[in-house]
Design an enzyme around this catalytic site. Structure first.
Site, PDB file in Angstrom:
ATOM      1  N   GLY A  47       0.831  -1.212   0.000  1.00 50.91           N
ATOM      2  CA  GLY A  47       0.000   0.000   0.000  1.00 50.91           C
ATOM      3  C   GLY A  47       0.861   1.255   0.000  1.00 50.91           C
ATOM      4  O   GLY A  47       0.597   2.204   0.733  1.00 50.91           O
ATOM      5  N   ALA A  48       1.871   1.267  -0.889  1.00 47.15           N
ATOM      6  CA  ALA A  48       2.871   2.349  -0.835  1.00 47.15           C
ATOM      7  C   ALA A  48       2.572   3.490  -1.798  1.00 47.15           C
ATOM      8  O   ALA A  48       3.393   4.390  -1.949  1.00 47.15           O
ATOM      9  CB  ALA A  48       4.254   1.769  -1.130  1.00 47.15           C
ATOM     10  N   ASN A  49       1.392   3.464  -2.445  1.00 42.93           N
ATOM     11  CA  ASN A  49       1.151   4.539  -3.417  1.00 42.93           C
ATOM     12  C   ASN A  49       0.473   5.769  -2.811  1.00 42.93           C
ATOM     13  O   ASN A  49       0.302   6.786  -3.477  1.00 42.93           O
ATOM     14  CB  ASN A  49       0.343   4.027  -4.619  1.00 42.93           C
ATOM     15  CG  ASN A  49      -1.013   3.503  -4.225  1.00 42.93           C
ATOM     16  OD1 ASN A  49      -1.134   2.342  -3.861  1.00 42.93           O
ATOM     17  ND2 ASN A  49      -2.021   4.350  -4.253  1.00 42.93           N
ATOM     18  N   GLY A  51      -0.623   8.020   1.186  1.00 43.12           N
ATOM     19  CA  GLY A  51      -0.592   8.153   2.641  1.00 43.12           C
ATOM     20  C   GLY A  51       0.724   7.781   3.299  1.00 43.12           C
ATOM     21  O   GLY A  51       1.822   8.128   2.835  1.00 43.12           O
ATOM     22  N   ILE A  52       0.612   7.051   4.407  1.00 44.05           N
ATOM     23  CA  ILE A  52       1.769   6.701   5.237  1.00 44.05           C
ATOM     24  C   ILE A  52       2.748   5.807   4.454  1.00 44.05           C
ATOM     25  O   ILE A  52       3.968   5.976   4.553  1.00 44.05           O
ATOM     26  CB  ILE A  52       1.276   5.987   6.520  1.00 44.05           C
ATOM     27  CG1 ILE A  52       0.414   6.950   7.349  1.00 44.05           C
ATOM     28  CG2 ILE A  52       2.438   5.454   7.340  1.00 44.05           C
ATOM     29  CD1 ILE A  52      -0.485   6.271   8.367  1.00 44.05           C
ATOM     30  N   GLY A  53       2.206   4.886   3.658  1.00 43.40           N
ATOM     31  CA  GLY A  53       3.052   3.969   2.885  1.00 43.40           C
ATOM     32  C   GLY A  53       3.921   4.713   1.889  1.00 43.40           C
ATOM     33  O   GLY A  53       5.117   4.425   1.740  1.00 43.40           O
ATOM     34  N   SER A 176      -2.598  -0.121  14.861  1.00 47.44           N
ATOM     35  CA  SER A 176      -3.238   1.144  15.231  1.00 47.44           C
ATOM     36  C   SER A 176      -3.534   1.153  16.728  1.00 47.44           C
ATOM     37  O   SER A 176      -3.680   0.096  17.356  1.00 47.44           O
ATOM     38  CB  SER A 176      -4.551   1.290  14.472  1.00 47.44           C
ATOM     39  OG  SER A 176      -5.289   2.380  14.972  1.00 47.44           O
ATOM     40  N   TYR A 201     -12.610  -3.167  11.935  1.00 49.98           N
ATOM     41  CA  TYR A 201     -11.287  -2.520  11.800  1.00 49.98           C
ATOM     42  C   TYR A 201     -10.458  -2.788  13.065  1.00 49.98           C
ATOM     43  O   TYR A 201      -9.300  -3.196  12.986  1.00 49.98           O
ATOM     44  CB  TYR A 201     -11.469  -1.012  11.585  1.00 49.98           C
ATOM     45  CG  TYR A 201     -10.149  -0.254  11.447  1.00 49.98           C
ATOM     46  CD1 TYR A 201      -9.443  -0.249  10.241  1.00 49.98           C
ATOM     47  CD2 TYR A 201      -9.615   0.455  12.524  1.00 49.98           C
ATOM     48  CE1 TYR A 201      -8.239   0.441  10.117  1.00 49.98           C
ATOM     49  CE2 TYR A 201      -8.410   1.149  12.402  1.00 49.98           C
ATOM     50  CZ  TYR A 201      -7.728   1.136  11.199  1.00 49.98           C
ATOM     51  OH  TYR A 201      -6.526   1.815  11.082  1.00 49.98           O
TER      52      TYR A 201
HETATM   53  N1  LIG Z   1      -4.398   7.406   8.895  1.00 49.80           N
HETATM   54  C1  LIG Z   1      -4.471   7.108  10.188  1.00 49.80           C
HETATM   55  O1  LIG Z   1      -4.853   7.946  11.037  1.00 49.80           O
HETATM   56  C2  LIG Z   1      -4.080   5.738  10.693  1.00 49.80           C
HETATM   57  C3  LIG Z   1      -4.127   5.495  12.077  1.00 49.80           C
HETATM   58  C4  LIG Z   1      -3.749   4.237  12.549  1.00 49.80           C
HETATM   59  C5  LIG Z   1      -3.338   3.267  11.653  1.00 49.80           C
HETATM   60  N2  LIG Z   1      -3.320   3.526  10.318  1.00 49.80           N
HETATM   61  C6  LIG Z   1      -2.885   2.443   9.414  1.00 49.80           C
HETATM   62  O2  LIG Z   1      -1.898   2.937   8.521  1.00 49.80           O
HETATM   63  C7  LIG Z   1      -1.911   2.153   7.321  1.00 49.80           C
HETATM   64  C8  LIG Z   1      -1.839   3.075   6.122  1.00 49.80           C
HETATM   65  O3  LIG Z   1      -3.026   3.858   6.053  1.00 49.80           O
HETATM   66  P1  LIG Z   1      -3.086   5.353   5.472  1.00 49.80           P
HETATM   67  O4  LIG Z   1      -3.667   6.201   6.518  1.00 49.80           O
HETATM   68  O5  LIG Z   1      -1.808   5.722   4.849  1.00 49.80           O
HETATM   69  O6  LIG Z   1      -4.242   5.187   4.366  1.00 49.80           O
HETATM   70  P2  LIG Z   1      -4.195   5.294   2.777  1.00 49.80           P
HETATM   71  O7  LIG Z   1      -5.581   4.987   2.333  1.00 49.80           O
HETATM   72  O8  LIG Z   1      -3.597   6.576   2.329  1.00 49.80           O
HETATM   73  O9  LIG Z   1      -3.195   4.136   2.366  1.00 49.80           O
HETATM   74  C9  LIG Z   1      -3.554   2.790   2.421  1.00 49.80           C
HETATM   75  C10 LIG Z   1      -2.998   2.074   1.202  1.00 49.80           C
HETATM   76  O10 LIG Z   1      -3.364   0.694   1.287  1.00 49.80           O
HETATM   77  C11 LIG Z   1      -3.754   0.281  -0.008  1.00 49.80           C
HETATM   78  N3  LIG Z   1      -4.634  -0.890   0.034  1.00 49.80           N
HETATM   79  C12 LIG Z   1      -5.874  -0.974   0.552  1.00 49.80           C
HETATM   80  N4  LIG Z   1      -6.388  -2.196   0.301  1.00 49.80           N
HETATM   81  C13 LIG Z   1      -5.436  -2.893  -0.374  1.00 49.80           C
HETATM   82  C14 LIG Z   1      -5.368  -4.190  -0.930  1.00 49.80           C
HETATM   83  N5  LIG Z   1      -6.418  -5.021  -0.898  1.00 49.80           N
HETATM   84  N6  LIG Z   1      -4.234  -4.583  -1.537  1.00 49.80           N
HETATM   85  C15 LIG Z   1      -3.173  -3.743  -1.640  1.00 49.80           C
HETATM   86  N7  LIG Z   1      -3.183  -2.486  -1.160  1.00 49.80           N
HETATM   87  C16 LIG Z   1      -4.314  -2.066  -0.541  1.00 49.80           C
HETATM   88  C17 LIG Z   1      -4.467   1.495  -0.603  1.00 49.80           C
HETATM   89  O11 LIG Z   1      -4.560   1.399  -2.016  1.00 49.80           O
HETATM   90  C18 LIG Z   1      -3.570   2.614  -0.122  1.00 49.80           C
HETATM   91  O12 LIG Z   1      -2.505   2.808  -1.013  1.00 49.80           O
HETATM   92  C19 LIG Z   1      -3.174   1.295   7.388  1.00 49.80           C
HETATM   93  O13 LIG Z   1      -2.817  -0.020   7.757  1.00 49.80           O
HETATM   94  C20 LIG Z   1      -3.989   1.932   8.499  1.00 49.80           C
HETATM   95  O14 LIG Z   1      -4.828   1.008   9.160  1.00 49.80           O
HETATM   96  C21 LIG Z   1      -3.674   4.740   9.809  1.00 49.80           C
END
Ligand SMILES: NC(=O)c1ccc[n+]([C@@H]2O[C@H](COP(=O)([O-])OP(=O)(O)OC[C@H]3O[C@@H](n4cnc5c(N)ncnc54)[C@H](O)[C@@H]3O)[C@@H](O)[C@H]2O)c1
Length: 317
Positions: A47-49, A51-53, A176, A201
């Site tokens: 999921g590196a495209n 957010g956090i990834g 999380s 979740y």
């Molecule tokens: N944003 C927050 O506040 C927060 C808080 C706690 C934990 N997290 C965790 O951080 C991680 C990253 O989340 P984020 O906030 O960057 O969100 P985001 O939506 O920006 O990134 C998530 C990525 O996961 C990918 N993804 C989703 N389903 C997928 C699948 N079936 N196969 C491959 N890739 C898939 C998406 O395409 C996206 O690129 C997640 O695991 C989330 O649970 C986020």
């Protein structure tokens, strides 16, 4: 009535005080201070495209790593990769297709990686989503449990021998704070009897913590460490499936971490020299963090491991 109002207000104040450390932007406290370089090392991030990834990929690319971005959407992933190459000057940014909601895709991906790559030194199980209406993965698993836990469990299983050969190596599971509100409901793991997107979740994020704990035990005699991470409350597109949550996120955005700040704890767990021997722990703001009692239950962790193997039809001793 007055007593009730005072009680509710009091509870809200206590809840806010408890939650503030988890949602406040830590300008300095949550920054990875290690200057370790990763030249010659290979990192795989799911999921590196976005957010956090994406920001984790950027940070590790800037440290010289070869970065494999494992993503569902190859067009978005290639755009993100181009940005990272241009910003960091690192051309070793590879995009590969991975859909964690489909075990065939996970198997195909792992097979290709082991053919194409010489090593994986750091695996970051990051991909995720939140608040989906009841949806099943291709293999019939509830989507949050299926992607966050089972998809990453299978991926790690398939790559583990390869990772061991590349050791010293690190695995990071992005969980999380929400794991605190989770329960592993073995009687209804796929939430078929009753479904709440929020609870699904939380269950899946608790599963990330329990998986980390059990895997760390099984890796004790190796040079592979595994830790889980709470990235903070981060202003990303993760709320895209719920317009209500998106509104809240936008309203609170000034309090939330930026994706770059949210990537810091994953980066810390991936590179910090002092963590070389630290495994099975949970981190937040680049420091060891509290794990809820249900996340420290070894019996649940073992049972979840066995049930996950059964569901996926794999043997993993
Ligand atoms: N944003 C927050 O506040 C927060 C808080 C706690 C934990 N997290 C965790 O951080 C991680 C990253 O989340 P984020 O906030 O960057 O969100 P985001 O939506 O920006 O990134 C998530 C990525 O996961 C990918 N993804 C989703 N389903 C997928 C699948 N079936 N196969 C491959 N890739 C898939 C998406 O395409 C996206 O690129 C997640 O695991 C989330 O649970 C986020």
């Amino acid at each position: 009535m007055v007593v009730l109002l005072l009680t509710v207000t009091g509870l809200c104040v206590i809840a806010s005080l408890l939650l503030i450390p988890y949602i406040r932007r830590y300008a300095a406290a949550g920054v990875c201070t290690s200057s370790a370089r990763l030249d010659g090392k290979t990192v795989l991030i799911t999921g590196a495209n976005s957010g956090i990834g994406k920001e984790t990929a950027w940070e590790l690319a800037a440290r010289g790593a070869r970065v494999i971005m494992a993503c569902r959407d190859l067009v978005k992933a290639e755009t993100a990769a181009q940005e990272i190459r241009a910003d960091t000057g690192n051309e070793q940014i590879i995009v590969r297709k991975l859909d964690l909601a489909d075990t065939k895709s996970v198997r195909q991906f792992a097979e290709n990686i082991m053919k194409e790559e010489k090593m994986i030194n750091i695996l970051i199980n990051n991909a995720g989503m939140i608040m989906l209406p009841y949806t099943k993965t291709v293999d019939g698993f509830e989507i949050h449990f299926g992607v966050h836990h089972l998809g990453h469990f299978l991926l790690t299983h398939l790559l583990l021998d390869f990772i061991k050969k590349s050791s010293p190596a690190r695995i990071i599971n992005v969980s999380s704070f929400a794991h605190n509100f989770g329960r592993i409901n073995f009687k209804d793991l796929q939430s078929e009897k009753s479904y709440s997107a929020g609870l699904a979740y939380c269950q899946s994020k608790l599963a990330n913590v329990l998986f980390t704990r059990e895997l760390a035990k099984r890796l004790q005699e190796t040079k592979v460490i595994v830790n889980s991470v709470h990235p903070g409350t981060v202003f990303t597109e993760i709320t895209r499936h719920s317009s209500a949550l998106t509104l809240v996120w936008k309203g609170l955005s000034f309090l939330l971490k930026t994706p770059r700040e949210g990537a810091q704890t994953s980066v810390h767990c991936a590179v910090a020299e002092e963590l070389q021997e630290i495994s099975g722990k949970h981190f937040s703001d680049c420091t060891p963090a509290f794990v809820a009692p249900q996340g420290r239950n070894d019996e649940t962790a073992r049972k979840l491991w066995d049930v996950s193997c059964n569901l996926l039809g794999i043997q993993w001793d």
